[in-house]
Design an enzyme around this catalytic site. Sequence first.
Site, PDB file in Angstrom:
ATOM      1  N   ARG A 183       0.956  -1.310  -0.293  1.00  0.00           N
ATOM      2  CA  ARG A 183       0.027  -0.056  -0.004  1.00  0.00           C
ATOM      3  C   ARG A 183       0.582   0.973   0.155  1.00  0.00           C
ATOM      4  O   ARG A 183       0.298   2.401  -0.583  1.00  0.00           O
ATOM      5  CB  ARG A 183      -1.073   0.059   1.258  1.00  0.00           C
ATOM      6  CG  ARG A 183      -1.873   1.706   2.082  1.00  0.00           C
ATOM      7  CD  ARG A 183      -3.117   1.764   2.230  1.00  0.00           C
ATOM      8  NE  ARG A 183      -2.623   0.522   3.476  1.00  0.00           N
ATOM      9  CZ  ARG A 183      -2.228   0.531   4.812  1.00  0.00           C
ATOM     10  NH1 ARG A 183      -0.694   2.386   4.764  1.00  0.00           N
ATOM     11  NH2 ARG A 183      -1.896  -0.397   5.492  1.00  0.00           N
ATOM     12  N   TYR A 195     -16.755  16.165 -15.501  1.00  0.00           N
ATOM     13  CA  TYR A 195     -16.275  14.849 -15.585  1.00  0.00           C
ATOM     14  C   TYR A 195     -17.853  14.736 -14.758  1.00  0.00           C
ATOM     15  O   TYR A 195     -17.372  15.300 -13.955  1.00  0.00           O
ATOM     16  CB  TYR A 195     -15.759  14.223 -15.510  1.00  0.00           C
ATOM     17  CG  TYR A 195     -15.520  12.775 -15.522  1.00  0.00           C
ATOM     18  CD1 TYR A 195     -15.666  12.125 -16.432  1.00  0.00           C
ATOM     19  CD2 TYR A 195     -15.635  12.287 -14.091  1.00  0.00           C
ATOM     20  CE1 TYR A 195     -15.799  10.319 -16.371  1.00  0.00           C
ATOM     21  CE2 TYR A 195     -15.667  10.393 -14.257  1.00  0.00           C
ATOM     22  CZ  TYR A 195     -16.415   9.705 -14.964  1.00  0.00           C
ATOM     23  OH  TYR A 195     -16.355   9.032 -15.109  1.00  0.00           O
ATOM     24  N   ASP A 218      -7.288  18.615 -14.550  1.00  0.00           N
ATOM     25  CA  ASP A 218      -7.372  16.664 -15.399  1.00  0.00           C
ATOM     26  C   ASP A 218      -7.334  17.122 -16.596  1.00  0.00           C
ATOM     27  O   ASP A 218      -7.398  17.672 -17.778  1.00  0.00           O
ATOM     28  CB  ASP A 218      -9.261  16.353 -14.993  1.00  0.00           C
ATOM     29  CG  ASP A 218      -9.334  15.214 -15.340  1.00  0.00           C
ATOM     30  OD1 ASP A 218      -9.162  14.478 -16.812  1.00  0.00           O
ATOM     31  OD2 ASP A 218     -10.243  14.674 -14.609  1.00  0.00           O
ATOM     32  N   LYS A 221      -7.838   5.668 -19.150  1.00  0.00           N
ATOM     33  CA  LYS A 221      -8.084   6.134 -20.538  1.00  0.00           C
ATOM     34  C   LYS A 221      -7.170   6.440 -21.501  1.00  0.00           C
ATOM     35  O   LYS A 221      -6.502   5.510 -21.975  1.00  0.00           O
ATOM     36  CB  LYS A 221      -8.763   7.824 -21.057  1.00  0.00           C
ATOM     37  CG  LYS A 221      -9.663   7.872 -18.965  1.00  0.00           C
ATOM     38  CD  LYS A 221     -11.086   7.236 -19.711  1.00  0.00           C
ATOM     39  CE  LYS A 221     -12.150   7.151 -18.587  1.00  0.00           C
ATOM     40  NZ  LYS A 221     -12.372   8.084 -17.533  1.00  0.00           N
TER      41      LYS A 221
HETATM   42  C1  LIG Z   1     -12.514   8.959 -17.054  1.00  0.00           C
HETATM   43  C2  LIG Z   1     -12.707  10.104 -16.767  1.00  0.00           C
HETATM   44  C3  LIG Z   1     -12.667  10.765 -15.199  1.00  0.00           C
HETATM   45  C4  LIG Z   1     -11.897   9.073 -13.833  1.00  0.00           C
HETATM   46  O1  LIG Z   1     -12.217   7.633 -14.166  1.00  0.00           O
HETATM   47  P1  LIG Z   1     -12.534   6.926 -13.896  1.00  0.00           P
HETATM   48  O2  LIG Z   1     -10.410   6.046 -14.158  1.00  0.00           O
HETATM   49  O3  LIG Z   1     -13.055   6.396 -14.252  1.00  0.00           O
HETATM   50  O4  LIG Z   1     -12.101   6.701 -12.480  1.00  0.00           O
HETATM   51  C5  LIG Z   1     -12.165  12.022 -14.648  1.00  0.00           C
HETATM   52  N1  LIG Z   1     -12.081  12.460 -15.358  1.00  0.00           N
HETATM   53  C6  LIG Z   1     -11.859  12.852 -16.631  1.00  0.00           C
HETATM   54  C7  LIG Z   1     -11.952  13.572 -17.769  1.00  0.00           C
HETATM   55  C8  LIG Z   1     -12.442  11.358 -17.015  1.00  0.00           C
HETATM   56  O5  LIG Z   1     -12.710  11.527 -18.393  1.00  0.00           O
END
Ligand SMILES: *Cc1c(COP(=O)(O)O)cnc(C)c1O
Length: 378
Positions: A46, A98, A170, A195
């Site tokens: 962890r 998001y 982000d 992603k």
């Molecule tokens: C998918 C996404 C998230 C969240 O990510 P997860 O891996 O699904 O928890 C946050 N911000 C953006 C812009 C995203 O596309």
Amino acid sequence: MRFQTKTVHAGVDKDTAYNSVVTPIYQTSTFRFEEVGKTKGYDYTRTLNPTRKALEESIAALEGGAGAKAVSTGMAASMTALHFLHAGDHIICTNDCYGGTERILRTYAELFNFQVTYVNMTDLQAVRAELRPNTKAVWIETPSNPLLNIVDIEALTKIAHEHGALAFADNTFLSPYNQHPFEFGVDIIIHSTTKYLNGHSDVVGGAIVAKTQEHADRLQYLVNAIGVSQAPFDSWLVLRGIKTLVPRMKAHEENARAVAEFLNENKSVRRVFYPGLPSHPGHELAKRQQTGFGGMVSFEVEGNIEKTKKILGSTKIFALAESLGGIESLICHPATMTHGSMNPELREKAGINERIIRLSVGIEDKNDLIEDLEQALL
Ligand SMILES: *Cc1c(COP(=O)(O)O)cnc(C)c1O
């Protein structure tokens, strides 16, 4: 090392035991002490794990930060980032964030008395007007999801810093290949590595990157305290995905541009949202602050919800699914899928109506993608 070389080598090449070329997977929860009080740098997964550390070094190098932490999901990254704030702090967030960002902010507002204001960040005056004495963070997501609005990272960061607030960005939608928020002064970068960074739709993961060593140390503390660290095998998959980030991003963009240009000419499409089109309101800003336009394309259907549902149900290559950034093309209905959890009033205000369709354009042959959309739009 230049960026593309870093994607292949940063953090990798660290096996001192047998000199393996690929980072080993240390699939262990715990590590033997050499004697009381003495370890080889690892005691419990962890807290720290060599495989995850390789990924963290890779992501920190790609973003140009002092340190990064790899966590279990993108939402774990966003949640951990919020722990840089305190109960009662005010956060200014982009109004087309998001869906999950809005949900965690709403939850923290209820639990910890965070105050949150949503604002259209293309209007810098409107952002300034929302500053309060207790504003401690400005939360930036650009290009936005799903409408791909572009906001000025440098200008927003300046507003935050003049007020003594932190700037969070982000960077999921463009990946560090196409956008470098630290160059514009941002303090903390968040990624859903699910992603583009992983890129193969076979893992959920997140990352938080700190520009300064002080924030990086706090991050290490927070991730260990909260317990959101990414599993070794998942970390290894993301590290593997990153090695092909550059060729994948190039292919995504080439296909996305072709798809956007095709949609722009189609009678069943009212509007196309793609920052690479000169008609996009954020095109000039995107050219300035990004090094490419990415692989996401959204459009508004000319017609009603029935027509929209028909299109969503008729593609054969584009799979009807949430998520984005994988090598395969996906089609999604934000109003009922990715943004289904969002407060409906806020969603409408952000322009995410039920005729909006979002595409994550994959790396297939672009002619097949266009033909697939052509038959679905009939
Ligand atoms: C998918 C996404 C998230 C969240 O990510 P997860 O891996 O699904 O928890 C946050 N911000 C953006 C812009 C995203 O596309």
